[in-house]
Scaffold this motif. Structure first.
Motif, PDB file in Angstrom:
ATOM      1  N   GLY A   1       0.799  -1.218   0.000  1.00 28.36           N
ATOM      2  CA  GLY A   1       0.000   0.000   0.000  1.00 28.36           C
ATOM      3  C   GLY A   1       0.833   1.271   0.000  1.00 28.36           C
ATOM      4  O   GLY A   1       0.308   2.359   0.241  1.00 28.36           O
ATOM      5  N   HIS A   2       2.122   1.134  -0.249  1.00 27.48           N
ATOM      6  CA  HIS A   2       3.037   2.275  -0.299  1.00 27.48           C
ATOM      7  C   HIS A   2       4.037   2.051  -1.414  1.00 27.48           C
ATOM      8  O   HIS A   2       4.380   0.911  -1.732  1.00 27.48           O
ATOM      9  CB  HIS A   2       3.801   2.443   1.021  1.00 27.48           C
ATOM     10  N   ASP A   3       4.539   3.114  -1.973  1.00 29.59           N
ATOM     11  CA  ASP A   3       5.535   3.048  -3.035  1.00 29.59           C
ATOM     12  C   ASP A   3       6.925   3.134  -2.422  1.00 29.59           C
ATOM     13  O   ASP A   3       7.338   4.200  -1.952  1.00 29.59           O
ATOM     14  CB  ASP A   3       5.314   4.187  -4.036  1.00 29.59           C
ATOM     15  N   LEU A   4       7.629   2.029  -2.434  1.00 30.47           N
ATOM     16  CA  LEU A   4       8.955   1.967  -1.829  1.00 30.47           C
ATOM     17  C   LEU A   4       9.997   2.808  -2.550  1.00 30.47           C
ATOM     18  O   LEU A   4      11.093   3.005  -2.040  1.00 30.47           O
ATOM     19  CB  LEU A   4       9.450   0.513  -1.788  1.00 30.47           C
ATOM     20  N   THR A   5       9.669   3.300  -3.727  1.00 35.01           N
ATOM     21  CA  THR A   5      10.640   4.098  -4.477  1.00 35.01           C
ATOM     22  C   THR A   5      10.644   5.550  -4.044  1.00 35.01           C
ATOM     23  O   THR A   5      11.500   6.316  -4.492  1.00 35.01           O
ATOM     24  CB  THR A   5      10.377   4.025  -6.003  1.00 35.01           C
TER      25      THR A   5
ATOM     26  N   PRO B   1      10.763   8.419  -0.839  1.00 27.98           N
ATOM     27  CA  PRO B   1      11.158   8.513   0.573  1.00 27.98           C
ATOM     28  C   PRO B   1       9.949   8.418   1.513  1.00 27.98           C
ATOM     29  O   PRO B   1      10.036   7.780   2.562  1.00 27.98           O
ATOM     30  CB  PRO B   1      11.828   9.890   0.673  1.00 27.98           C
ATOM     31  N   GLU B   2       8.829   9.004   1.094  1.00 25.95           N
ATOM     32  CA  GLU B   2       7.624   8.966   1.930  1.00 25.95           C
ATOM     33  C   GLU B   2       7.086   7.545   2.039  1.00 25.95           C
ATOM     34  O   GLU B   2       6.670   7.108   3.121  1.00 25.95           O
ATOM     35  CB  GLU B   2       6.532   9.887   1.356  1.00 25.95           C
ATOM     36  N   GLY B   3       7.075   6.850   0.923  1.00 26.77           N
ATOM     37  CA  GLY B   3       6.584   5.470   0.930  1.00 26.77           C
ATOM     38  C   GLY B   3       7.450   4.566   1.777  1.00 26.77           C
ATOM     39  O   GLY B   3       6.942   3.773   2.581  1.00 26.77           O
ATOM     40  N   MET B   4       8.758   4.661   1.609  1.00 27.87           N
ATOM     41  CA  MET B   4       9.668   3.845   2.405  1.00 27.87           C
ATOM     42  C   MET B   4       9.556   4.190   3.882  1.00 27.87           C
ATOM     43  O   MET B   4       9.557   3.298   4.741  1.00 27.87           O
ATOM     44  CB  MET B   4      11.106   4.007   1.926  1.00 27.87           C
ATOM     45  N   ALA B   5       9.416   5.472   4.194  1.00 30.12           N
ATOM     46  CA  ALA B   5       9.266   5.889   5.595  1.00 30.12           C
ATOM     47  C   ALA B   5       7.995   5.295   6.194  1.00 30.12           C
ATOM     48  O   ALA B   5       8.004   4.832   7.347  1.00 30.12           O
ATOM     49  CB  ALA B   5       9.253   7.410   5.701  1.00 30.12           C
TER      50      ALA B   5
END
Length: 146
Positions: free
Chosen positions: A109-113, A115-119
């Motif tokens: 449910g987040h985009d690891l690419t 910084p916000e998604g990885m965070a």
């Protein structure tokens, strides 16, 4: 080795930096007559959807297992290749049905690419809460296609 890795072991492996693709391939290494160190190296670039939040590393690791067990090692008749691709496609369809997606971004449910998604993934501890159980589930599902 059991048919499914223990969740606690998978979680600890994630804590040590062993990614999903590595864990799936390494789980089957003995059956493939593949040294575990080799399995870990071969699969090491496939985590986090190959770094692009695309195909889940569990799927990549599982496809490596299928290829090593059943894939053609050179030229082969089209029917043999089609049989292999049917096995691959059945596995990937079952994985997508079980997890709602074959992509990291769809599963987490987040985009690891980003910084916000990885965070967000790290804050929500999704590698442990989501990815670790999927490693176990992938190994169990893969047994049906070997």
């Amino acid at each position: 080795m059991s048919q499914t890795p223990e969740l606690e072991e998978v979680q600890e492996n994630f804590n040590m930096g062993i990614i999903c693709a590595q864990q799936v391939l390494a789980h089957f290494a003995d059956r493939l007559n593949l040294p575990e160190e080799t399995a870990l190296r071969v699969a090491s670039a496939f985590g986090a959807g190959m770094g692009k939040a695309e195909v889940c590393g569990c799927v990549s690791g599982a496809l490596m297992v299928l290829g090593l067990m059943h894939g053609p090692s050179g030229p082969c008749p089209r029917p043999q290749k089609e049989t292999f691709y049917a096995r691959r496609d059945a596995f990937t369809e079952a994985f997508a049905k079980a997890h709602g997606s074959m992509q990291c971004r769809g599963i987490l449910g987040h985009d690891l690419t980003t910084p916000e998604g990885m965070a967000a993934v790290r804050k929500e501890n999704l590698f442990i809460k989501t990815c670790a159980p999927i490693v176990c589930a992938t190994c169990a599902l893969l047994e049906e296609y070997l």
